[in-house]
Motif scaffolding. Sequence first.
Motif, PDB file in Angstrom:
ATOM      1  N   PHE A 206      10.036  -1.695   7.106  1.00  0.00           N
ATOM      2  CA  PHE A 206      11.091  -0.776   7.083  1.00  0.00           C
ATOM      3  C   PHE A 206      11.958  -1.287   6.306  1.00  0.00           C
ATOM      4  CE2 PHE A 206      15.743  -0.051   8.105  1.00  0.00           C
ATOM      5  CZ  PHE A 206      16.356   1.672   8.358  1.00  0.00           C
ATOM      6  N   VAL A 207      12.756  -3.059   6.572  1.00  0.00           N
ATOM      7  CA  VAL A 207      13.323  -3.370   6.010  1.00  0.00           C
ATOM      8  C   VAL A 207      13.074  -4.032   4.708  1.00  0.00           C
ATOM      9  CG1 VAL A 207      14.727  -4.004   7.314  1.00  0.00           C
ATOM     10  CG2 VAL A 207      13.076  -5.420   6.488  1.00  0.00           C
ATOM     11  N   GLY A 208      11.647  -3.836   4.396  1.00  0.00           N
ATOM     12  CA  GLY A 208      10.848  -4.505   2.859  1.00  0.00           C
ATOM     13  C   GLY A 208      10.614  -3.603   2.620  1.00  0.00           C
ATOM     14  N   ILE A 209      10.457  -2.118   2.551  1.00  0.00           N
ATOM     15  CA  ILE A 209       9.226  -1.160   1.240  1.00  0.00           C
ATOM     16  C   ILE A 209      10.113  -0.994   0.366  1.00  0.00           C
ATOM     17  CG2 ILE A 209      10.450   0.651   3.039  1.00  0.00           C
ATOM     18  CD1 ILE A 209       7.539   2.123   2.363  1.00  0.00           C
ATOM     19  N   PRO A 210      11.173  -0.562   0.049  1.00  0.00           N
ATOM     20  CA  PRO A 210      12.836  -0.375  -0.516  1.00  0.00           C
ATOM     21  C   PRO A 210      12.555  -1.225  -2.214  1.00  0.00           C
ATOM     22  CG  PRO A 210      14.314  -0.238   1.052  1.00  0.00           C
ATOM     23  CD  PRO A 210      12.835  -0.530   1.327  1.00  0.00           C
ATOM     24  N   PHE A 211      11.496  -2.982  -1.698  1.00  0.00           N
ATOM     25  CA  PHE A 211      11.467  -3.801  -2.683  1.00  0.00           C
ATOM     26  C   PHE A 211      10.632  -3.492  -3.774  1.00  0.00           C
ATOM     27  CE2 PHE A 211      13.811  -6.175   0.430  1.00  0.00           C
ATOM     28  CZ  PHE A 211      15.166  -6.660  -0.295  1.00  0.00           C
ATOM     29  N   VAL A 212       9.292  -2.902  -3.013  1.00  0.00           N
ATOM     30  CA  VAL A 212       8.538  -2.642  -3.611  1.00  0.00           C
ATOM     31  C   VAL A 212       8.161  -1.343  -4.463  1.00  0.00           C
ATOM     32  CG1 VAL A 212       5.633  -1.926  -2.691  1.00  0.00           C
ATOM     33  CG2 VAL A 212       6.723  -3.107  -1.598  1.00  0.00           C
ATOM     34  N   VAL A 213       9.036  -0.586  -3.695  1.00  0.00           N
ATOM     35  CA  VAL A 213       8.973   1.148  -4.369  1.00  0.00           C
ATOM     36  C   VAL A 213       9.604   0.857  -5.374  1.00  0.00           C
ATOM     37  CG1 VAL A 213       9.959   3.431  -4.052  1.00  0.00           C
ATOM     38  CG2 VAL A 213       8.726   2.429  -1.994  1.00  0.00           C
ATOM     39  N   ARG A 214      11.113   0.123  -5.326  1.00  0.00           N
ATOM     40  CA  ARG A 214      11.513  -0.044  -6.912  1.00  0.00           C
ATOM     41  C   ARG A 214      11.319  -1.208  -8.293  1.00  0.00           C
ATOM     42  NH1 ARG A 214      13.596   4.253  -5.987  1.00  0.00           N
ATOM     43  NH2 ARG A 214      15.052   4.577  -4.311  1.00  0.00           N
ATOM     44  N   SER A 215       9.958  -1.851  -7.498  1.00  0.00           N
ATOM     45  CA  SER A 215      10.001  -2.747  -8.186  1.00  0.00           C
ATOM     46  C   SER A 215       8.872  -2.047  -9.143  1.00  0.00           C
ATOM     47  CB  SER A 215       8.763  -3.926  -7.807  1.00  0.00           C
ATOM     48  OG  SER A 215       9.449  -5.025  -7.019  1.00  0.00           O
ATOM     49  N   VAL A 216       7.905  -1.151  -8.338  1.00  0.00           N
ATOM     50  CA  VAL A 216       6.632  -0.408  -9.222  1.00  0.00           C
ATOM     51  C   VAL A 216       7.721   1.504 -10.158  1.00  0.00           C
ATOM     52  CG1 VAL A 216       4.569   0.759  -8.818  1.00  0.00           C
ATOM     53  CG2 VAL A 216       5.255  -1.342  -6.994  1.00  0.00           C
TER      54      VAL A 216
ATOM     55  N   VAL B  46       0.632  -1.290   0.063  1.00  0.00           N
ATOM     56  CA  VAL B  46       0.010  -0.258   0.163  1.00  0.00           C
ATOM     57  C   VAL B  46       0.708   1.314  -0.238  1.00  0.00           C
ATOM     58  CG1 VAL B  46      -1.991   1.367   1.265  1.00  0.00           C
ATOM     59  CG2 VAL B  46      -2.432  -1.373   1.146  1.00  0.00           C
ATOM     60  N   PHE B  47       1.869   1.148   0.908  1.00  0.00           N
ATOM     61  CA  PHE B  47       2.692   2.610   0.876  1.00  0.00           C
ATOM     62  C   PHE B  47       3.444   3.019   0.251  1.00  0.00           C
ATOM     63  CE2 PHE B  47       0.910   1.832   5.161  1.00  0.00           C
ATOM     64  CZ  PHE B  47      -0.200   3.331   5.900  1.00  0.00           C
ATOM     65  N   GLY B  48       4.005   1.172  -0.228  1.00  0.00           N
ATOM     66  CA  GLY B  48       5.131   1.385  -2.008  1.00  0.00           C
ATOM     67  C   GLY B  48       4.739   1.968  -2.720  1.00  0.00           C
ATOM     68  N   VAL B  49       3.197   1.635  -2.915  1.00  0.00           N
ATOM     69  CA  VAL B  49       2.681   2.100  -4.314  1.00  0.00           C
ATOM     70  C   VAL B  49       2.402   3.236  -4.246  1.00  0.00           C
ATOM     71  CG1 VAL B  49       0.643   2.232  -5.465  1.00  0.00           C
ATOM     72  CG2 VAL B  49       1.532  -0.260  -5.151  1.00  0.00           C
ATOM     73  N   ILE B  50       2.083   3.942  -2.906  1.00  0.00           N
ATOM     74  CA  ILE B  50       2.521   5.683  -2.879  1.00  0.00           C
ATOM     75  C   ILE B  50       2.827   6.451  -3.187  1.00  0.00           C
ATOM     76  CG2 ILE B  50       0.794   6.935  -1.236  1.00  0.00           C
ATOM     77  CD1 ILE B  50      -0.573   5.662  -0.160  1.00  0.00           C
ATOM     78  N   LEU B  51       4.173   5.923  -2.598  1.00  0.00           N
ATOM     79  CA  LEU B  51       6.004   6.529  -2.478  1.00  0.00           C
ATOM     80  C   LEU B  51       6.470   5.758  -4.010  1.00  0.00           C
ATOM     81  CD1 LEU B  51       7.173   5.276   0.699  1.00  0.00           C
ATOM     82  CD2 LEU B  51       7.262   7.643  -0.034  1.00  0.00           C
ATOM     83  N   ALA B  52       5.944   5.392  -4.479  1.00  0.00           N
ATOM     84  CA  ALA B  52       6.285   4.756  -6.270  1.00  0.00           C
ATOM     85  C   ALA B  52       5.315   6.456  -7.068  1.00  0.00           C
ATOM     86  CB  ALA B  52       6.257   3.967  -6.338  1.00  0.00           C
ATOM     87  N   TRP B  53       4.650   6.501  -6.482  1.00  0.00           N
ATOM     88  CA  TRP B  53       3.627   6.980  -7.244  1.00  0.00           C
ATOM     89  C   TRP B  53       3.963   9.312  -6.937  1.00  0.00           C
ATOM     90  CZ3 TRP B  53      -0.999   6.540 -10.947  1.00  0.00           C
ATOM     91  CH2 TRP B  53      -1.934   7.732 -10.971  1.00  0.00           C
ATOM     92  N   THR B  54       4.243   9.258  -6.238  1.00  0.00           N
ATOM     93  CA  THR B  54       4.266  10.237  -5.338  1.00  0.00           C
ATOM     94  C   THR B  54       6.112  10.430  -6.148  1.00  0.00           C
ATOM     95  OG1 THR B  54       3.393  10.279  -2.914  1.00  0.00           O
ATOM     96  CG2 THR B  54       5.449  11.866  -3.849  1.00  0.00           C
TER      97      THR B  54
ATOM     98  N   ALA C 294       4.253  -5.785 -10.887  1.00  0.00           N
ATOM     99  CA  ALA C 294       5.794  -5.005 -10.318  1.00  0.00           C
ATOM    100  C   ALA C 294       5.095  -5.373  -8.911  1.00  0.00           C
ATOM    101  CB  ALA C 294       5.846  -4.461 -10.564  1.00  0.00           C
ATOM    102  N   ILE C 295       4.243  -4.808  -8.658  1.00  0.00           N
ATOM    103  CA  ILE C 295       3.662  -4.565  -7.269  1.00  0.00           C
ATOM    104  C   ILE C 295       3.312  -6.465  -6.304  1.00  0.00           C
ATOM    105  CG2 ILE C 295       0.892  -5.007  -5.339  1.00  0.00           C
ATOM    106  CD1 ILE C 295       0.004  -2.480  -7.376  1.00  0.00           C
ATOM    107  N   LEU C 296       3.670  -7.808  -7.734  1.00  0.00           N
ATOM    108  CA  LEU C 296       3.182  -8.748  -6.227  1.00  0.00           C
ATOM    109  C   LEU C 296       4.977  -9.552  -6.476  1.00  0.00           C
ATOM    110  CD1 LEU C 296       0.712 -10.609  -9.211  1.00  0.00           C
ATOM    111  CD2 LEU C 296       0.518 -10.124  -6.231  1.00  0.00           C
ATOM    112  N   THR C 297       5.680  -9.340  -7.751  1.00  0.00           N
ATOM    113  CA  THR C 297       7.034  -8.947  -7.677  1.00  0.00           C
ATOM    114  C   THR C 297       7.690  -8.293  -6.583  1.00  0.00           C
ATOM    115  OG1 THR C 297       7.156  -9.316  -9.658  1.00  0.00           O
ATOM    116  CG2 THR C 297       9.166  -8.899  -8.633  1.00  0.00           C
ATOM    117  N   GLY C 298       7.239  -7.370  -6.220  1.00  0.00           N
ATOM    118  CA  GLY C 298       7.799  -6.061  -4.309  1.00  0.00           C
ATOM    119  C   GLY C 298       7.587  -7.094  -3.663  1.00  0.00           C
ATOM    120  N   PHE C 299       5.425  -7.605  -3.672  1.00  0.00           N
ATOM    121  CA  PHE C 299       5.818  -8.670  -2.345  1.00  0.00           C
ATOM    122  C   PHE C 299       6.124  -9.555  -2.326  1.00  0.00           C
ATOM    123  CE2 PHE C 299       2.753 -11.599  -0.415  1.00  0.00           C
ATOM    124  CZ  PHE C 299       2.155 -10.932   0.448  1.00  0.00           C
TER     125      PHE C 299
END
Length: 282
Positions: A153-163, A80-88, A200-205
Amino acid sequence: MKRRFRKNKKIRVIPGFHLTLGITVTMLSLIVLIPLASVMVYSLKLSPSEFFGLLTKSNVLYAFATSIGCSFLAACINVVFGVILAWTLTRYDFPGKRILDGFIELPFALPTAVAGITLSKMYSDTGVIGKPLAVLGIKAAYTHVGLVIALVFVGIPFVVRSVQPVLEKLDGQYEEAAYILGATPSKTFFKVILSEMKPAILTGFGLAFARGVGEYGSVIYISGNSAKEHTQVISYVIMQKLNYIDYASATAIALVMLIISFLILFAVNIIQMKQAQRTNQL
């Protein structure tokens, strides 16, 4: 004939297929295959009854449930927050954007033990964030809540950098076409944009979930490692077995973790292959 052969022949920067293949197999064997094979060899020292008896112990089962459950919840939050960060970061320009973009990769560069100590101090009952939460009756440190916070904290970069790359390459004509056909902004997002981001979201997840399941440094302090409160993670149980010089039990649990990680990464690769096939068909 010679000219045709030269045209069809691929020019490679590094020549020598057999040499490069040999180096690749050697490095892969020394770094990946041999260590993983040693885990299997040590675990086979246990009989099947001992192996399953170890895995069905209450503390091991609770540790598996804690690691998998908290990692799954943290990965969902990261989506959820990774998509918001990537969008921003992709759709808006604002002062300090590059600094914020660089901070996304801070969990990659920061030692996990440092992150664990910092988070446990901040979210303790006397910490900057933990003290206001304690007033509200919420205890974060040394509970499952603290575990989820550390894994986020340790996992959110994976979602952001995937999306983020998907959003950067997304053609704006799709959105314009949706608006012209009368779609609302929310419908455009869920029907057009989200469908493109889904792989990309599923990959980051999957990557965030796999990282969380095997995490040790960032969760070892904030979890409290209490068997009574069921805050022990499976990586701590493995380390505990190693401290008792019980290599067979440690490697048996590690073998199960290896299988879980392999299944997660296998699912991620399947998603990436299907997305590549879908892209080639368009």
